[in-house]
Design a protein around this motif. Structure first.
Motif, PDB file in Angstrom:
ATOM      1  N   GLU A 361       0.812  -1.220   0.026  1.00  0.00           N
ATOM      2  CA  GLU A 361      -0.217   0.087  -0.020  1.00  0.00           C
ATOM      3  C   GLU A 361       0.974   1.211   0.109  1.00  0.00           C
ATOM      4  OE1 GLU A 361      -3.826  -1.907   2.286  1.00  0.00           O
ATOM      5  OE2 GLU A 361      -2.163  -0.797   3.605  1.00  0.00           O
ATOM      6  N   VAL A 362       1.846   1.181   0.761  1.00  0.00           N
ATOM      7  CA  VAL A 362       2.819   2.354   0.709  1.00  0.00           C
ATOM      8  C   VAL A 362       3.652   2.501  -0.479  1.00  0.00           C
ATOM      9  CG1 VAL A 362       5.043   3.228   1.698  1.00  0.00           C
ATOM     10  CG2 VAL A 362       3.429   2.323   3.132  1.00  0.00           C
ATOM     11  N   ALA A 363       3.698   1.430  -1.188  1.00  0.00           N
ATOM     12  CA  ALA A 363       4.409   1.511  -2.703  1.00  0.00           C
ATOM     13  C   ALA A 363       3.405   2.253  -3.709  1.00  0.00           C
ATOM     14  CB  ALA A 363       4.825   0.355  -3.211  1.00  0.00           C
ATOM     15  N   LEU A 364       2.112   1.629  -3.450  1.00  0.00           N
ATOM     16  CA  LEU A 364       1.299   2.194  -4.208  1.00  0.00           C
ATOM     17  C   LEU A 364       1.166   3.769  -4.109  1.00  0.00           C
ATOM     18  CD1 LEU A 364      -1.674  -0.525  -4.428  1.00  0.00           C
ATOM     19  CD2 LEU A 364      -0.192   0.253  -6.054  1.00  0.00           C
ATOM     20  N   ILE A 365       0.845   4.145  -3.004  1.00  0.00           N
ATOM     21  CA  ILE A 365       0.835   5.665  -2.770  1.00  0.00           C
ATOM     22  C   ILE A 365       1.989   6.477  -3.546  1.00  0.00           C
ATOM     23  CG2 ILE A 365       1.026   7.535  -0.821  1.00  0.00           C
ATOM     24  CD1 ILE A 365      -0.513   5.422   0.820  1.00  0.00           C
ATOM     25  N   ARG A 366       3.329   5.712  -3.322  1.00  0.00           N
ATOM     26  CA  ARG A 366       4.404   6.363  -3.972  1.00  0.00           C
ATOM     27  C   ARG A 366       4.227   6.186  -5.439  1.00  0.00           C
ATOM     28  NH1 ARG A 366       9.701   3.753  -1.613  1.00  0.00           N
ATOM     29  NH2 ARG A 366      10.541   5.243  -3.190  1.00  0.00           N
ATOM     30  N   LEU A 367       3.933   4.908  -5.975  1.00  0.00           N
ATOM     31  CA  LEU A 367       3.769   5.073  -7.348  1.00  0.00           C
ATOM     32  C   LEU A 367       2.874   6.248  -7.899  1.00  0.00           C
ATOM     33  CD1 LEU A 367       3.852   0.925  -7.465  1.00  0.00           C
ATOM     34  CD2 LEU A 367       5.498   2.577  -8.734  1.00  0.00           C
ATOM     35  N   THR A 368       1.792   6.221  -7.132  1.00  0.00           N
ATOM     36  CA  THR A 368       0.708   7.174  -7.944  1.00  0.00           C
ATOM     37  C   THR A 368       1.088   8.641  -7.619  1.00  0.00           C
ATOM     38  OG1 THR A 368      -0.560   6.951  -5.758  1.00  0.00           O
ATOM     39  CG2 THR A 368      -1.149   5.660  -7.638  1.00  0.00           C
ATOM     40  N   GLY A 369       2.193   9.087  -6.732  1.00  0.00           N
ATOM     41  CA  GLY A 369       2.620  10.348  -6.523  1.00  0.00           C
ATOM     42  C   GLY A 369       1.925  10.963  -5.305  1.00  0.00           C
ATOM     43  N   ALA A 370       0.899  10.124  -4.584  1.00  0.00           N
ATOM     44  CA  ALA A 370       0.028  10.622  -3.866  1.00  0.00           C
ATOM     45  C   ALA A 370       0.873  11.051  -2.429  1.00  0.00           C
ATOM     46  CB  ALA A 370      -1.038   9.556  -3.168  1.00  0.00           C
ATOM     47  N   ASP A 371       2.159  10.706  -2.379  1.00  0.00           N
ATOM     48  CA  ASP A 371       2.957  10.885  -1.273  1.00  0.00           C
ATOM     49  C   ASP A 371       3.353  12.486  -0.898  1.00  0.00           C
ATOM     50  OD1 ASP A 371       4.414  10.650  -3.374  1.00  0.00           O
ATOM     51  OD2 ASP A 371       6.227   9.953  -2.349  1.00  0.00           O
TER      52      ASP A 371
END
Length: 571
Positions: A361-371
């Motif tokens: 889930e953390v990786a998906l947040i980073r992949l979508t730029g939501a971080d």
């Protein structure tokens, strides 16, 4: 009749059937034809690439007498006939002249002496050569290698050794130097696909091309593994191999799901990506395999985006390649490279399964730029301040006792008026005012070097720093810093800009801040600071210092507040 596994039933029986190892078969055939057979050969390479099969084919070719040979020692051809009694005996494993040894179960020196050394001097029974095939030879002990070495140095003229291993680096150099080495390569997906089509035609399997392509990809260059998977899939699907059956059997991710996930990531839809992850987990997908599949899909998109002929590299079907090229055109190369790096980091993190889902889930947040988003837009609206309460007279504070001589007075006992600025040249106090104390420390004036700091010099120093990192071999750090651009200079503060959605890069540059500050200061020949602007606009200016307080007064206030907070005196 007992069932024979496909990988044994369709084992290569001559050099023409040996898939993907043309350099090996051509050299061995020429050695037989020219009568230049060496005393020892070393076959090394990944599993399932034909090392043991090649050893048997070579042994048959060395001793083959031909189906119609009038003399039992007729000159051999460069191919085994597979019809004479010697070829049939070697194929069945009953030949007295060919001995196969599994070094994994015969590691000791006693086994080598008993099986090889004591019998090496005996002449062959039927053929021209006595052949020893030692599989997984790297498993032998050091004492066994030392005992074998003497025989390898001075073998009888009729003796031929064929050593096979997947780990040639574990062999002693004295053994390797006495062998002709052949490196077996991973078999291409195209060769495996063609071999699978042939096997399906012989066995009467109805197989979709996409299903066979997926089996070839899962085999990872090993034809034996591909035949094992094919037989398992045929049993699962009752001879009707479809892509859906292979996906269910192998536990890999469907291509439609990978394309859907890539669309969500490129569209920066973090909510949809998290929902898709939840759906895939509900289907029982393995998180490690899912990371590998998505990384492979991103790699395919990257190749399709930059390569002129991606078909030659990816080796996928025409329809699959067309979908990859269409999706790749919607992404930037830099974004795909960033996603690939994140997925490689995720694959390493998933080795610890305790927090596998959280890592995903953390990786998906980073992949979508939501971080890079601090809060949703609805939550970033300014909150109206509550109406002011009616003013009331301030409560009378209890009189504070006078501080002792060795105590620092509290900050609220300092004079409320601003501290006067230090005297300058030509300063004269007004009538009735005392002159400033002689012990007042003046703040140093800016040096001429600080006035020479410009955006041009900052950019030049930044480029010199990138060149230095390249010369020093610090490619990963240089790759991170290349995402930042020098955009402004404010006093001694140099501003670096980066587009939103690069939280990982900002974490890296913060970790290297002390070293980067020191190196930039050395290049600019003056002390500087730098700050990062990720807003995409003009860099924000630093907040001004508190009015009327110099550094000494601010320090006094800080120490006094800390003393009151912790209930003690702080020196």
């Amino acid at each position: 009749m007992a069932h024979v596994a496909l990988f044994r039933k369709y084992r290569s029986q001559d050099f023409d059937q040996l898939s993907g190892q043309d350099h090996v078969s051509l050299t061995l055939r020429n050695a037989i034809r020219l009568q230049r057979v060496a005393q020892a050969y070393l076959f090394c390479g990944p599993r399932g690439t034909g090392k043991t099969s090649s050893a048997r084919i070579f042994a048959k070719a060395l001793n083959c007498i031909g189906p119609d040979a009038a003399h039992p020692l007729a000159a051999p051809p460069d191919q085994p006939c597979n019809q004479c009694r010697i070829c049939r005996a070697i194929t069945e494993g009953s030949s007295l002249d060919v001995t196969e040894i599994d070094a994994a179960s015969h590691t000791g020196v006693e086994n080598v002496r008993e099986v090889i050394i004591e019998k090496a001097g005996f002449a062959p029974v039927e053929g021209r050569h006595k052949i020893y095939v030692i599989d997984e030879v790297h498993k032998l002990s050091n004492a066994a290698f030392n005992a074998l070495l003497k025989t390898l140095e001075e073998p009888p003229p009729h003796l031929v050794f064929i050593l096979a291993t997947t780990d040639p680096h574990d062999l002693p150099a004295t053994i390797v130097s006495r062998c002709q080495r052949f490196d077996f390569r991973r078999i291409s997906q195209r060769d495996i696909f063609e071999r699978l089509q042939y096997v399906c035609a012989q066995e009467g399997y109805a197989a979709e091309p996409e299903a066979l392509q997926m089996v070839a990809e899962a085999a990872d260059g090993a034809l034996r593994d591909a035949l094992v998977i094919l037989e398992q899939a045929a049993a699962f699907a009752d001879g009707q191999l479809t892509a859906a059956n292979v996906v269910t059997l192998l536990g890999v991710t469907e291509r439609d799901a990978l394309f859907r996930c890539a669309d969500l990531l490129l569209g920066r839809d973090v909510e949809g990506a998290l929902a898709l992850l939840d759906a895939l987990l509900a289907e029982g997908k393995d998180l490690v395999q899912l990371a590998r599949d998505l990384l492979g899909h991103v790699r395919a998109l990257l190749i399709a985006r930059v390569a002129g002929d991606p078909q030659g590299i990816l080796k996928v079907g025409a329809e699959h390649l067309q979908r990859l090229q269409a999706q790749a055109q919607t992404a930037e190369v830099g974004e795909l490279m960033r996603q690939a790096r994140i997925l490689m980091e995720l694959e390493q993190e998933l080795k610890d399964p305790a927090h596998a889902r959280l890592s995903w889930e953390v990786a998906l947040i980073r992949l979508t730029g939501a971080d890079a988003i601090s809060a949703p837009a609805a939550q970033r609206q300014p909150v109206a301040a509550p109406p002011p309460k009616p003013s009331a007279p301030p409560p009378q504070a209890a009189p504070r006792p006078a501080p002792a001589q060795d105590e620092i007075p509290p900050w609220d006992s300092l004079p409320a008026a601003p501290i006067p600025a230090p005297p300058t040249a030509g300063y004269a106090p007004a009538a009735g005012q005392p002159a400033p104390a002689a012990t007042h420390v003046e703040r140093p004036a800016p040096t001429p070097a600080a006035a020479g700091l410009t955006l041009e010099s900052f950019r030049r120093a930044w480029g010199e720093l990138m060149d230095a990192l390249k010369r020093e071999g610090k490619g990963p750090l240089r790759g991170v810093l290349l995402e930042f651009r020098p955009v402004a200079v404010q006093g001694d503060v140099c501003v670096l800009s980066i587009s939103p959605g690069h939280g990982w890069h900002q974490d890296k540059i913060e970790a290297e801040r002390p070293v980067l500050t020191q190196r930039l200061s050395a290049l600019l020949k003056q002390p500087i600071r730098f700050q990062v602007d990720s807003s995409g606009g003009a860099p924000a200016a630093e907040p001004p210092p508190a009015p009327g307080l110099d550094e000494t007064a601010q320090h006094v206030r800080f120490v006094s507040e800390a003393s009151d907070l912790f209930g003690g005196k702080i020196l």
